[in-house]
Design a protein around this motif. Structure first.
Motif, short mmCIF file in Angstrom:
data_model
loop_
_atom_site.label_atom_id
_atom_site.label_comp_id
_atom_site.label_asym_id
_atom_site.label_seq_id
_atom_site.Cartn_x
_atom_site.Cartn_y
_atom_site.Cartn_z
N GLY A 121 0.83 -1.20 0.00
CA GLY A 121 0.00 0.00 0.00
C GLY A 121 0.86 1.24 0.00
N VAL A 122 0.26 2.33 -0.46
CA VAL A 122 0.91 3.64 -0.42
C VAL A 122 -0.05 4.61 0.23
CG1 VAL A 122 1.78 5.57 -1.79
CG2 VAL A 122 2.36 3.23 -2.44
N ARG A 123 0.42 5.30 1.24
CA ARG A 123 -0.40 6.28 1.96
C ARG A 123 0.18 7.67 1.79
NH1 ARG A 123 0.42 4.76 6.70
NH2 ARG A 123 1.29 6.49 7.86
N LEU A 124 -0.62 8.57 1.26
CA LEU A 124 -0.22 9.96 1.15
C LEU A 124 -0.92 10.74 2.24
CD1 LEU A 124 0.18 12.03 -2.07
CD2 LEU A 124 -1.15 12.96 -0.19
N GLU A 125 -0.15 11.27 3.17
CA GLU A 125 -0.73 11.97 4.31
C GLU A 125 -1.06 13.41 3.91
OE1 GLU A 125 2.21 11.53 7.37
OE2 GLU A 125 1.46 9.55 7.94
N VAL A 126 -2.36 13.69 3.75
CA VAL A 126 -2.81 15.03 3.35
C VAL A 126 -2.99 15.86 4.62
CG1 VAL A 126 -4.59 16.32 2.12
CG2 VAL A 126 -3.97 14.02 1.36
N LYS A 127 -2.05 16.77 4.86
CA LYS A 127 -2.05 17.54 6.10
C LYS A 127 -1.78 19.01 5.82
CE LYS A 127 -0.60 13.73 9.10
NZ LYS A 127 0.37 13.28 10.13
N ILE A 128 -2.06 19.83 6.82
CA ILE A 128 -1.86 21.27 6.67
C ILE A 128 -0.38 21.61 6.67
CG2 ILE A 128 -1.88 21.86 9.14
CD1 ILE A 128 -3.69 24.26 8.35
N ASP A 129 0.45 20.74 7.23
CA ASP A 129 1.90 20.92 7.26
C ASP A 129 2.56 19.92 6.32
OD1 ASP A 129 1.98 22.95 9.30
OD2 ASP A 129 1.46 21.38 10.75
N SER A 131 4.39 16.70 5.02
CA SER A 131 4.09 15.38 5.54
C SER A 131 4.92 14.32 4.82
CB SER A 131 2.58 15.12 5.37
OG SER A 131 2.20 13.93 6.00
N LEU A 132 4.34 13.11 4.69
CA LEU A 132 5.06 11.99 4.10
C LEU A 132 4.20 11.24 3.09
CD1 LEU A 132 6.69 10.37 7.28
CD2 LEU A 132 7.88 11.72 5.54
N LEU A 133 4.85 10.69 2.12
CA LEU A 133 4.27 9.66 1.26
C LEU A 133 4.95 8.35 1.65
CD1 LEU A 133 3.46 9.83 -2.50
CD2 LEU A 133 4.69 7.86 -1.60
N ILE A 134 4.18 7.36 2.07
CA ILE A 134 4.73 6.14 2.66
C ILE A 134 4.31 4.92 1.85
CG2 ILE A 134 4.88 4.70 4.73
CD1 ILE A 134 4.08 7.19 6.35
N ALA A 135 5.29 4.16 1.40
CA ALA A 135 5.04 2.89 0.72
C ALA A 135 5.39 1.76 1.68
CB ALA A 135 5.87 2.77 -0.56
#
Length: 245
Positions: A121-129, A131-135
């Motif tokens: 899975g790949v998670r893109l953390e949509v945040k106001i600051d 962040s990270l894209l995590i595989a």
């Protein structure tokens, strides 16, 4: 204070009656001076970071995270398409997907279909600051972490070197559209989306972001891959599972 808050109402109700209750509950509150914005920022990462953890657990795990900008950045829509191509899109609200996993993505084909991993899975953390894209990949029994990381690196390098095919881009757009509809199935998720959007930018942030992502061209995906998926800005964590005592 009311000048530093948002109120989200979703569902079937009489707006006039709702506004009456809102005034009764909130009119006694008075505006206050908003807090000063934070002036701190995380220093740029200069060099890859690696960690190996040995703990009791059911399976070995590999996670790789890259720094990405805040959600309001102009590259976010292209990064969403990149994440969809690489590991599948599960919406802006991760828990809305439950246990569902996309199979029409590069990491699934490269790692799960070849029996090197049982889940990716790949998670893109949509945040106001920023962040990270995590595989992430859950390794199959007997798989080598070195081999799994090698394959993951190969797929990331493909995104940096070559343009995604037209058919692959269209599948990604279809997945984004499907999840945009799914996430609005029910007042709970609608409320979460609206409130999260308002906190990030504006109440319609999610809709605007998906609309922008649908217009992303293949060369933009390659550009953001070259810009953000680089070794000096990534952290690699390997979890080595041990049997519980």
């Amino acid at each position: 204070a009311p000048n530093n808050a948002s109120l989200i109402l979703v569902g079937g109700f009489d707006p006039a009656v709702a506004m009456q209750h809102i005034r009764e509950a909130f009119s006694p509150l008075r505006p206050e001076a908003p807090p000063d914005p934070l002036r701190l920022s995380e220093p740029d990462q200069r060099g890859e970071r690696r960690s190996d953890l040995v703990r009791p657990g059911p399976a070995d795990l590999l996670s790789v995270g890259w720094h990405i900008p805040a959600a309001s950045h102009e590259d976010t829509s292209a990064l969403i398409v990149l994440a969809t191509l690489l590991g599948g899109w599960r919406g802006l609200i991760p828990f809305a997907a439950g246990d569902w996993r996309s199979r029409s993505n590069r990491l699934y084909r490269a790692l799960v279909e070849t029996k090197l991993a049982t889940d990716v899975g790949v998670r893109l953390e949509v945040k106001i600051d920023p962040s990270l894209l995590i595989a992430s990949a859950t390794l199959a029994s007997g798989s080598s972490p070195d081999r799994v990381e090698e394959v993951l690196d190969r797929e990331v390098d493909r995104l940096r070197r070559t343009l995604p095919a037209k058919a692959e881009m269209e599948r990604a757009r279809q997945q984004l559209r499907s999840w945009a509809r799914y996430e609005q199935d029910g007042v709970t998720f609608q409320g979460i989306l609206l409130s999260a959007g308002e906190g990030l930018s504006s109440w319609d942030f999610g809709e605007r972001l998906v609309a922008q992502a649908e217009k992303v061209r293949p060369d933009r995906v390659r550009d953001v891959a070259r810009k953000y998926l680089v070794e000096e800005h990534r952290s690699v964590v390997r979890f080595h599972a041990q049997e519980s005592p």
